[in-house]
Design an enzyme around this catalytic site. Structure first.
Site, PDB file in Angstrom:
ATOM      1  N   ASP A   1       0.827  -1.209   0.000  1.00  0.00           N
ATOM      2  CA  ASP A   1       0.000   0.000   0.000  1.00  0.00           C
ATOM      3  C   ASP A   1       0.871   1.273   0.000  1.00  0.00           C
ATOM      4  O   ASP A   1       1.934   1.299   0.620  1.00  0.00           O
ATOM      5  CB  ASP A   1      -0.870  -0.057   1.268  1.00  0.00           C
ATOM      6  CG  ASP A   1      -2.093   0.812   1.201  1.00  0.00           C
ATOM      7  OD1 ASP A   1      -2.482   1.227   0.094  1.00  0.00           O
ATOM      8  OD2 ASP A   1      -2.686   1.072   2.273  1.00  0.00           O
ATOM      9  N   HIS A   2       0.417   2.301  -0.650  1.00  0.00           N
ATOM     10  CA  HIS A   2       1.079   3.630  -0.662  1.00  0.00           C
ATOM     11  C   HIS A   2       2.606   3.557  -0.761  1.00  0.00           C
ATOM     12  O   HIS A   2       3.322   3.870   0.185  1.00  0.00           O
ATOM     13  CB  HIS A   2       0.676   4.442   0.572  1.00  0.00           C
ATOM     14  CG  HIS A   2      -0.756   4.830   0.542  1.00  0.00           C
ATOM     15  ND1 HIS A   2      -1.272   5.711  -0.395  1.00  0.00           N
ATOM     16  CD2 HIS A   2      -1.820   4.428   1.286  1.00  0.00           C
ATOM     17  CE1 HIS A   2      -2.574   5.839  -0.208  1.00  0.00           C
ATOM     18  NE2 HIS A   2      -2.936   5.065   0.798  1.00  0.00           N
TER      19      HIS A   2
ATOM     20  N   HIS B   1      -9.706   4.292  -1.261  1.00  0.00           N
ATOM     21  CA  HIS B   1      -8.882   4.460  -0.058  1.00  0.00           C
ATOM     22  C   HIS B   1      -9.697   5.194   1.005  1.00  0.00           C
ATOM     23  O   HIS B   1     -10.694   5.825   0.704  1.00  0.00           O
ATOM     24  CB  HIS B   1      -7.623   5.268  -0.391  1.00  0.00           C
ATOM     25  CG  HIS B   1      -6.570   4.464  -1.072  1.00  0.00           C
ATOM     26  ND1 HIS B   1      -5.486   3.959  -0.401  1.00  0.00           N
ATOM     27  CD2 HIS B   1      -6.457   4.040  -2.349  1.00  0.00           C
ATOM     28  CE1 HIS B   1      -4.733   3.272  -1.251  1.00  0.00           C
ATOM     29  NE2 HIS B   1      -5.295   3.308  -2.444  1.00  0.00           N
TER      30      HIS B   1
ATOM     31  N   ASN C   1      -8.542   0.966   7.342  1.00  0.00           N
ATOM     32  CA  ASN C   1      -7.380   0.898   8.212  1.00  0.00           C
ATOM     33  C   ASN C   1      -7.685   1.512   9.584  1.00  0.00           C
ATOM     34  O   ASN C   1      -7.566   0.843  10.608  1.00  0.00           O
ATOM     35  CB  ASN C   1      -6.186   1.607   7.551  1.00  0.00           C
ATOM     36  CG  ASN C   1      -4.879   1.365   8.291  1.00  0.00           C
ATOM     37  OD1 ASN C   1      -4.855   0.751   9.348  1.00  0.00           O
ATOM     38  ND2 ASN C   1      -3.773   1.847   7.747  1.00  0.00           N
ATOM     39  N   THR C   2      -8.128   2.767   9.599  1.00  0.00           N
ATOM     40  CA  THR C   2      -8.310   3.461  10.883  1.00  0.00           C
ATOM     41  C   THR C   2      -9.296   2.738  11.806  1.00  0.00           C
ATOM     42  O   THR C   2      -9.078   2.679  13.017  1.00  0.00           O
ATOM     43  CB  THR C   2      -8.764   4.917  10.645  1.00  0.00           C
ATOM     44  OG1 THR C   2      -7.928   5.483   9.626  1.00  0.00           O
ATOM     45  CG2 THR C   2      -8.639   5.753  11.910  1.00  0.00           C
TER      46      THR C   2
ATOM     47  N   ASP D   1       2.170   5.281  -5.370  1.00  0.00           N
ATOM     48  CA  ASP D   1       1.532   6.538  -4.965  1.00  0.00           C
ATOM     49  C   ASP D   1       2.453   7.737  -5.140  1.00  0.00           C
ATOM     50  O   ASP D   1       3.224   8.080  -4.256  1.00  0.00           O
ATOM     51  CB  ASP D   1       1.062   6.427  -3.508  1.00  0.00           C
ATOM     52  CG  ASP D   1       0.307   7.664  -3.050  1.00  0.00           C
ATOM     53  OD1 ASP D   1       0.100   8.585  -3.882  1.00  0.00           O
ATOM     54  OD2 ASP D   1      -0.073   7.730  -1.868  1.00  0.00           O
TER      55      ASP D   1
ATOM     56  N   GLY E   1     -11.605   4.275   3.563  1.00  0.00           N
ATOM     57  CA  GLY E   1     -13.006   3.863   3.700  1.00  0.00           C
ATOM     58  C   GLY E   1     -13.547   3.957   5.127  1.00  0.00           C
ATOM     59  O   GLY E   1     -14.758   4.008   5.324  1.00  0.00           O
TER      60      GLY E   1
HETATM   61 ZN   LIG Z   1      -4.804   4.735   1.405  1.00  0.00          ZN
END
Ligand SMILES: [Zn+2]
Length: 309
Positions: free
Chosen positions: A91-92, A225, A249-250, A113, A227
């Site tokens: 990711d990223h 991303h 994620n959060t 990214d 979400g």
């Molecule tokens: Zn992201």
């Protein structure tokens, strides 16, 4: 079998095949970030419980903490025991070197990214990375990002920044010029969560019409991303409009921190890691399972996602 190449699932499905199948079914692949073995265990347990495929993600910071090769080896080992597909995403990724490192480690996809750069530079750097990772592994999928949706899957006081929506025209140009397989646009999504979202008082809303327009123009798989904290109905509509992958994620981080605090507070004399950490795995798993069910059109109760009501 060589050390390099896609990590085959026991189901033998490739990421491209699963994304294609889910698209026809009107479902999206859930992408969940992990920074350590506790989070990875939670994501795998949720896949096992729901019998739904999962996309394990790790950003550069998470990969640095976990070890890119170590994470790939663990996922490879875990997926051999599972009868649902598990894929791994870098990711990223903000540099060519880190993109190639992930490809060499056996990741199924790399999220390239360079979205912080001006559009033309983003195109040039993304294209270069796409070619480099496909030279390592032709089956790997490349994701590219356009627009600004903020940085950091953390808790923010205010949204801040100017989150302009991506346009169908820039999406079309970007996909054509770079050769990416998956596009990450800015469609009302945002990294991290506001405090009000963690408290369940506010939800993120997406621009569904723009998702449809970009999907038509780009003609690629699309990933969402940031979400965490998004309204359930908006998720359902976004998937119907063309979103194939959703990043959470959060919400996992919030569940991780809250349950870890509770677990540590339960007994000040307990020093047994696996006793302290087991409830943390369960808490994060609940969030992942609930999100997976939602992304696959299954019923979910409104209070299912931990404290994130
Ligand atoms: Zn992201």
């Amino acid at each position: 079998m060589t050390a390099i190449g896609t990590l085959r699932n026991t189901t033998k499905d490739t990421l491209r095949e699963v994304l294609t199948r889910l698209q026809t079914e009107g479902a999206a692949l859930g992408h969940f970030n992990v920074a350590d073995h506790v989070l990875l265990k939670a994501v795998i347990a949720a896949a096992s419980e729901t019998k739904l495929p999962v996309f394990v993600g790790a950003s550069e910071g998470e990969r640095e903490f976990f070890g890119a090769h170590q994470l790939a080896a663990l996922v490879k080992s875990l997926r051999q025991e599972l009868d649902v597909p598990v894929f791994l995403n870098a990711d990223h990724t903000h540099s060519l070197a880190k993109a190639v490192e992930a490809a060499n480690a056996g990741f199924d996809s790399v999220g390239i990214d360079f979205s912080a750069l001006p559009f033309n530079e983003n195109v040039a750097r993304t294209k270069e990375a796409v070619q480099a990772i496909k030279a390592v592994n032709p089956a790997i999928l490349a994701e590219g990002e356009i627009g600004n949706i903020g940085t950091g899957s953390e808790i923010h006081e205010t949204a801040g920044g100017d989150f302009k929506l991506s346009t169908p025209e820039e999406a079309r140009q970007f996909v054509e010029a770079t050769g990416i397989d998956i596009l990450a646009p800015a469609v009302g999504n945002m990294h991290g969560m506001l405090k009000s979202m963690v408290q369940g008082k506010a939800k993120k809303h997406l621009n569904i019409e723009r998702i449809s327009e970009i999907k038509q123009a780009a003609g690629t798989f699309m990933t969402l991303h940031g979400g965490s904290g998004t309204d359930d109905e908006h998720f359902r509509k976004a998937i119907a409009a063309g979103i194939n992958i959703i990043h959470i994620n959060t919400e996992l981080r919030v569940a991780w921190r809250e349950s870890l605090g509770e677990s540590l507070a339960r007994d000040a004399d307990d020093v047994v890691p696996y006793k302290i950490l087991r409830p943390v795995v369960d808490s994060v798993k609940k969030v992942v399972s609930s999100r997976l069910r939602l992304f696959h059109g299954q019923p979910v109760s409104s209070d299912a996602v931990g404290s994130v009501a």
